[in-house]
Design a protein around this motif. Structure first.
Motif, PDB file in Angstrom:
ATOM      1  N   THR A 230     -41.619  60.402-125.059  1.00 47.63           N
ATOM      2  CA  THR A 230     -42.194  59.060-124.857  1.00 47.63           C
ATOM      3  C   THR A 230     -43.202  58.689-125.936  1.00 47.63           C
ATOM      4  O   THR A 230     -43.228  57.541-126.393  1.00 47.63           O
ATOM      5  N   ILE A 231     -44.042  59.663-126.377  1.00 47.59           N
ATOM      6  CA  ILE A 231     -45.058  59.301-127.402  1.00 47.59           C
ATOM      7  C   ILE A 231     -44.986  60.185-128.646  1.00 47.59           C
ATOM      8  O   ILE A 231     -45.815  60.050-129.541  1.00 47.59           O
ATOM      9  N   GLY A 232     -44.003  61.110-128.696  1.00 49.36           N
ATOM     10  CA  GLY A 232     -43.877  61.956-129.892  1.00 49.36           C
ATOM     11  C   GLY A 232     -45.145  62.746-130.147  1.00 49.36           C
ATOM     12  O   GLY A 232     -45.684  63.361-129.222  1.00 49.36           O
ATOM     13  N   ASP A 233     -45.648  62.679-131.380  1.00 48.75           N
ATOM     14  CA  ASP A 233     -46.832  63.473-131.714  1.00 48.75           C
ATOM     15  C   ASP A 233     -48.123  62.637-131.703  1.00 48.75           C
ATOM     16  O   ASP A 233     -49.132  63.028-132.277  1.00 48.75           O
ATOM     17  N   LYS A 234     -48.091  61.492-131.025  1.00 50.76           N
ATOM     18  CA  LYS A 234     -49.333  60.689-130.934  1.00 50.76           C
ATOM     19  C   LYS A 234     -50.367  61.427-130.078  1.00 50.76           C
ATOM     20  O   LYS A 234     -49.987  62.139-129.144  1.00 50.76           O
ATOM     21  N   PRO A 235     -51.653  61.218-130.368  1.00 45.28           N
ATOM     22  CA  PRO A 235     -52.673  61.834-129.498  1.00 45.28           C
ATOM     23  C   PRO A 235     -52.659  61.225-128.101  1.00 45.28           C
ATOM     24  O   PRO A 235     -52.137  60.127-127.895  1.00 45.28           O
ATOM     25  N   GLY A 236     -53.222  61.941-127.135  1.00 44.96           N
ATOM     26  CA  GLY A 236     -53.248  61.450-125.758  1.00 44.96           C
ATOM     27  C   GLY A 236     -54.331  60.417-125.552  1.00 44.96           C
ATOM     28  O   GLY A 236     -55.314  60.387-126.300  1.00 44.96           O
ATOM     29  N   THR A 237     -54.172  59.575-124.536  1.00 48.13           N
ATOM     30  CA  THR A 237     -55.229  58.606-124.214  1.00 48.13           C
ATOM     31  C   THR A 237     -56.488  59.329-123.726  1.00 48.13           C
ATOM     32  O   THR A 237     -57.589  58.813-123.808  1.00 48.13           O
ATOM     33  N   GLY A 238     -56.312  60.557-123.220  1.00 50.18           N
ATOM     34  CA  GLY A 238     -57.453  61.327-122.730  1.00 50.18           C
ATOM     35  C   GLY A 238     -58.222  62.018-123.857  1.00 50.18           C
ATOM     36  O   GLY A 238     -59.201  62.717-123.598  1.00 50.18           O
ATOM     37  N   GLY A 239     -57.776  61.839-125.113  1.00 50.68           N
ATOM     38  CA  GLY A 239     -58.531  62.365-126.246  1.00 50.68           C
ATOM     39  C   GLY A 239     -58.026  63.693-126.774  1.00 50.68           C
ATOM     40  O   GLY A 239     -58.586  64.232-127.735  1.00 50.68           O
ATOM     41  N   SER A 240     -56.967  64.232-126.193  1.00 48.20           N
ATOM     42  CA  SER A 240     -56.443  65.508-126.692  1.00 48.20           C
ATOM     43  C   SER A 240     -55.418  65.242-127.794  1.00 48.20           C
ATOM     44  O   SER A 240     -55.092  64.093-128.091  1.00 48.20           O
ATOM     45  N   ALA A 241     -54.898  66.336-128.361  1.00 49.11           N
ATOM     46  CA  ALA A 241     -53.865  66.200-129.399  1.00 49.11           C
ATOM     47  C   ALA A 241     -52.508  65.836-128.789  1.00 49.11           C
ATOM     48  O   ALA A 241     -51.505  65.826-129.493  1.00 49.11           O
ATOM     49  N   GLY A 242     -52.463  65.551-127.500  1.00 49.24           N
ATOM     50  CA  GLY A 242     -51.213  65.114-126.868  1.00 49.24           C
ATOM     51  C   GLY A 242     -50.275  66.277-126.606  1.00 49.24           C
ATOM     52  O   GLY A 242     -50.684  67.305-126.069  1.00 49.24           O
ATOM     53  N   ALA A 243     -49.000  66.105-127.037  1.00 51.41           N
ATOM     54  CA  ALA A 243     -47.992  67.128-126.738  1.00 51.41           C
ATOM     55  C   ALA A 243     -48.404  68.502-127.280  1.00 51.41           C
ATOM     56  O   ALA A 243     -48.143  69.531-126.650  1.00 51.41           O
ATOM     57  N   GLN A 244     -49.062  68.494-128.422  1.00 50.35           N
ATOM     58  CA  GLN A 244     -49.484  69.782-129.015  1.00 50.35           C
ATOM     59  C   GLN A 244     -50.434  70.517-128.060  1.00 50.35           C
ATOM     60  O   GLN A 244     -50.297  71.721-127.820  1.00 50.35           O
ATOM     61  N   TYR A 245     -51.394  69.777-127.478  1.00 46.51           N
ATOM     62  CA  TYR A 245     -52.294  70.388-126.486  1.00 46.51           C
ATOM     63  C   TYR A 245     -51.496  70.859-125.272  1.00 46.51           C
ATOM     64  O   TYR A 245     -51.670  71.981-124.784  1.00 46.51           O
TER      65      TYR A 245
END
Ligand code: HEM
Length: 265
Positions: A230-245
């Motif tokens: 859904t968002i690929g490698d974009k950071p999360g809205t919660g401030g994390s690195a997103g999928a990587q985190y």
């Protein structure tokens, strides 16, 4: 007999279920068609989290009382809910990246990362991590609930107590408990091997704990894949690195001893 047509303050389907409040609680912040799905799916998850926590409290009481049969029945319910919760990922995956991007900015810094019930669930599963308290105001209910769950016996502690009621010599938990997820213990594994060799009801309870651990890990995996698509490698809205985190949270068992003994069975 009561007249069913009487217009008094009689209980109705809607009042019993508080449907006025429930159905007024979806408040999209955009005009985008797909935002309602996003809200409903999250709300349904939070309701299931509520039910899971309710059942897990009950499960711990049964285990402390040595009631293996009742514990198995409650575990069956918990595992059935968990299957449902994992399957629900399919629903939100019908939303394309473009559909989500159309309203994502309206979420501001809101994120599942702030789900207090999810953190209580993790704490009940055995996670002891003060950092998880950071998003919650110290005087608020979320903070208090998560802190209480971290201080209470974990599910695995309750399993060990149950095994003690069944005559197995379980070792005392180390105090203070180390931070993070439960670490494997050879002393515990020796007891678990005895439990499995005896092959009675306690072994069945242990197997359902393995199902629980696997089910939670399965949810994490499905959530990561949903996020990646859904968002690929974009950071999360919660401030994390997103999928990587989120990938860093995969494959960490809540009950490592139950996994460690399997090669010796
Ligand atoms: C399009 C759908 C979704 C996307 C793109 C998404 C994205 C994310 C991201 C990027 C994070 C990392 C934290 C952050 O920086 O924000 C996260 C965490 C989380 N999300 Fe989702 N999420 C989605 C749906 C859901 C749903 C339906 C739930 C159900 C409750 C959920 C629950 C959680 C939880 C509990 C965390 C914290 C996980 C942890 O810290 O281990 N998410 N999500």
């Amino acid at each position: 007999m009561t007249d069913p047509s009487a217009h008094s303050a009689a209980l109705t389907y809607g009042s019993y279920l508080a449907l006025d409040e429930l159905l007024a609680a979806q408040r999209p912040r955009s005009e985008e068609h797909d935002e309602l799905l996003f809200i409903v799916v999250h709300q349904v998850y939070e309701l299931w989290f509520k039910q899971l926590l309710h059942e897990l409290t009950w499960l711990q009481e049964r285990l402390h009382r040595g009631e293996g049969g009742h514990a198995l029945a409650t575990l069956k319910r918990v595992l059935t809910i968990l299957k449902t919760v994992v399957a629900q990922v399919d629903v939100i995956e019908t939303m394309t990246p473009r559909q989500f991007t159309a309203f994502r900015s309206r979420l501001e810094a809101a994120s599942g990362f702030q789900s207090a019930q999810f953190r209580v669930l993790e704490a009940t599963l055995g996670r002891r991590d003060e950092r998880m308290l950071a998003p919650y105001p110290p005087d608020g209910p979320g903070h208090a609930r998560i802190a209480a769950a971290m201080a209470a016996p974990s599910l695995f502690d309750s399993l060990l107590r149950y095994l003690a009621t069944q005559g197995f010599a379980t070792p005392a938990a180390p105090e203070p408990r180390p931070a993070g997820w439960r670490q494997p213990s050879e002393a515990v594994q020796r007891v678990l091997l005895d439990v499995y060799r005896a092959d009675g009801e306690p072994a069945l309870v242990c197997e359902r704990f393995v199902d629980l651990d696997e089910g939670v890990q399965e949810w994490r995996y499905r959530h990561v894949k949903m996020v990646e698509r859904t968002i690929g490698d974009k950071p999360g809205t919660g401030g994390s690195a997103g999928a990587q985190y989120l990938r860093s949270t995969l494959f960490t068992p809540a009950f490592p001893d139950l996994w460690a003994v399997r090669g010796a069975l």
